[in-house]
Scaffold this motif. Structure first.
Motif, mmCIF file in Angstrom:
data_model
loop_
_atom_site.group_PDB
_atom_site.id
_atom_site.type_symbol
_atom_site.label_atom_id
_atom_site.label_comp_id
_atom_site.label_asym_id
_atom_site.label_seq_id
_atom_site.Cartn_x
_atom_site.Cartn_y
_atom_site.Cartn_z
ATOM 1 N N ASP A 176 126.581 16.513 138.971
ATOM 2 C CA ASP A 176 127.604 15.576 138.505
ATOM 3 C C ASP A 176 127.913 15.752 137.022
ATOM 4 O O ASP A 176 129.050 15.539 136.597
ATOM 5 C CB ASP A 176 127.097 14.126 138.683
ATOM 6 N N GLU A 177 126.893 16.126 136.248
ATOM 7 C CA GLU A 177 127.082 16.193 134.799
ATOM 8 C C GLU A 177 128.063 17.301 134.406
ATOM 9 O O GLU A 177 128.699 17.237 133.362
ATOM 10 C CB GLU A 177 125.733 16.362 134.080
ATOM 11 N N VAL A 237 129.839 21.930 142.581
ATOM 12 C CA VAL A 237 129.863 20.751 143.443
ATOM 13 C C VAL A 237 128.995 19.647 142.848
ATOM 14 O O VAL A 237 128.134 19.901 142.008
ATOM 15 C CB VAL A 237 129.380 21.080 144.882
ATOM 16 N N PRO A 267 112.268 16.893 139.118
ATOM 17 C CA PRO A 267 111.454 15.870 139.771
ATOM 18 C C PRO A 267 112.165 14.539 140.027
ATOM 19 O O PRO A 267 111.571 13.653 140.636
ATOM 20 C CB PRO A 267 110.331 15.663 138.754
ATOM 21 N N THR A 268 113.407 14.366 139.553
ATOM 22 C CA THR A 268 114.010 13.031 139.652
ATOM 23 C C THR A 268 114.838 12.866 140.927
ATOM 24 O O THR A 268 115.124 13.829 141.635
ATOM 25 C CB THR A 268 114.865 12.721 138.394
ATOM 26 N N HIS A 269 115.219 11.594 141.203
ATOM 27 C CA HIS A 269 115.887 11.232 142.459
ATOM 28 C C HIS A 269 117.202 11.989 142.682
ATOM 29 O O HIS A 269 117.655 12.131 143.810
ATOM 30 C CB HIS A 269 116.172 9.731 142.458
ATOM 31 N N ASP A 270 117.833 12.411 141.589
ATOM 32 C CA ASP A 270 119.115 13.117 141.747
ATOM 33 C C ASP A 270 118.917 14.619 141.977
ATOM 34 O O ASP A 270 119.888 15.368 142.055
ATOM 35 C CB ASP A 270 120.042 12.858 140.543
ATOM 36 N N ASP A 271 117.691 15.070 142.089
ATOM 37 C CA ASP A 271 117.405 16.490 142.351
ATOM 38 C C ASP A 271 117.243 16.705 143.851
ATOM 39 O O ASP A 271 116.154 16.564 144.403
ATOM 40 C CB ASP A 271 116.139 16.918 141.597
ATOM 41 N N ALA A 320 106.102 12.338 141.428
ATOM 42 C CA ALA A 320 107.422 12.861 141.064
ATOM 43 C C ALA A 320 107.349 14.363 140.802
ATOM 44 O O ALA A 320 108.150 15.143 141.322
ATOM 45 C CB ALA A 320 107.949 12.132 139.830
ATOM 46 N N ARG A 321 106.357 14.779 140.012
ATOM 47 C CA ARG A 321 106.231 16.208 139.687
ATOM 48 C C ARG A 321 105.924 17.027 140.942
ATOM 49 O O ARG A 321 106.347 18.173 141.070
ATOM 50 C CB ARG A 321 105.128 16.418 138.645
ATOM 51 N N VAL A 334 118.531 24.081 133.976
ATOM 52 C CA VAL A 334 118.272 24.218 132.531
ATOM 53 C C VAL A 334 118.466 25.691 132.155
ATOM 54 O O VAL A 334 117.802 26.568 132.718
ATOM 55 C CB VAL A 334 116.837 23.764 132.191
#
Lengths: 240, 240
Positions: free
Chosen positions: A13-14, A45, A74-78, A116-117, A151
């Motif tokens: 999204d970014e 996308v 590790p975050t919810h948007d991954d 998360a990790r 990244v």
């Protein structure tokens, strides 16, 4: 011989909101050109499961290689790993080898390998890991799809470790000439040149800067002799 | 109310070969976000008629607005107008109003409106012209597709003249917080926040620079009150 084809999927999204300017596409494009793999299409996308799955399926079927960038943190948007697994109907779970890589990395840093990790050790069934010397969390290869981090430093390292494993084609050679005339004056002779050298790609890229204008003519092809011949004729027409 | 959706097609071999780094996508993404039109997908395709036609058809059917960049100049590799016409089954020919614009421009510059330049007056049947105050050659709108130039200065001017004519939605509001912890420590609380605010988009973008690392957390949404509430909670969890 024609070169292997490829496509890229930039996920996030970014990028689409304009918050972040993607640099991975340009980097990959340059690296693929060097090794003779033709980049034919890029899709950017959003963090939307249907969009990601759809792009993976369509491009995986259409091209020799597919490269993705983004969404494996590790975050919810991954959500990239899950979407790629679903696109190929594979199960996905934490895998021991990936967990061991993360455990060693976080032990070294004195950081806890928390839930998360640990998400970053979730790898689709049958995938091959891609090494990540920057921040440990691996990418992976499933079928013809190379799933890599967003990244830029990590993406670039992963590209560097993946590309030597692929069979490339003939690198695309290119020569260019700056012509200080309007494209409208260049177009006629350039079109004839393109017709006479059907195996070459001849592009015209106009520029306008500090009151000077013209076009950069770029001749690209796999056959150096042909590129030379076309450039010689181009210089005869437009060179000073 | 959901925002209008949109997609972009970036056309040109020079982008896919890595020769040129595209800037039009990032510019358009930022401008669309300001006016509340969601950019959902971008496709970058080569100077290939089938690729261009296919992308125009697919994205025109899927989204409210489509914007293209590149391939409307005077040289042989500028094939966008023809491809867009074909995608919609329209005839294409030199149009009097477009020719008049070019004629006036080249008269002013003391330059001949030759056959190559006249190609830029070829407009698909029924299209509406897009003004080009930089170099005269117009873009055009056909159905929901806005066909614009690839040269960034021209593209940006065309975007500026097109966007005010479109009905936008609520601009996306965003707030962000830099958190100097690893994403793995942020992920848990952030996932809960995302669950509690389903109408907001909450993104985490890791950074690593000069030995400092962390993540930029961005909260986006159309409802300012919700964005405020989520940011207040985020600060309570992660703020110093």
């Amino acid at each position: 011989m024609t070169n292997p084809t490829s496509a890229m999927i930039v996920i996030g999204d970014e990028i689409l909101s304009g918050r972040t300017r993607d640099s991975n596409m340009h980097h990959l494009a340059q690296e693929l050109t060097k090794v003779g793999i033709d980049l034919k299409e890029v899709r950017m996308v959003s963090d939307d499961p249907h969009a990601i799955e759809g792009a993976v399926r369509a491009l995986s079927a259409a091209y020799t290689h597919v490269f993705t960038s983004g969404g494996i943190g590790p975050t919810h948007d991954d959500i990239t790993a899950d979407c790629v697994a679903r696109a190929f109907g594979r199960a996905i779970a934490v895998r021991d080898d990936a967990r061991a890589i993360l455990q060693a990395h976080y032990d070294r840093m004195g950081t806890e390998l928390n839930e998360a990790r640990l998400r970053m050790a979730r790898i689709p069934e049958g995938a091959k890991l891609i090494d990540n010397p920057v921040s440990a969390a691996p990418g992976f290869i499933i079928e013809n799809v190379h799933v890599m981090a967003g990244v830029p430093t990590v993406f670039e390292t992963m590209v560097a470790s993946v590309l030597p494993t692929l069979v490339g084609g003939k690198p695309l050679l290119s020569q260019s000439l700056r012509v200080f005339r309007g494209e409208g004056d260049i177009a006629g002779p350039l079109g004839e040149l393109a017709t006479d050298f059907p195996d070459l790609s001849i592009g015209s890229y106009p520029f306008q800067k500090d009151g000077v204008y013209g076009a950069q003519i770029v001749i690209r092809g796999q056959d150096g002799t042909q590129v030379d011949a076309a450039m010689t004729r181009l210089c005869a027409v437009f060179g000073e």
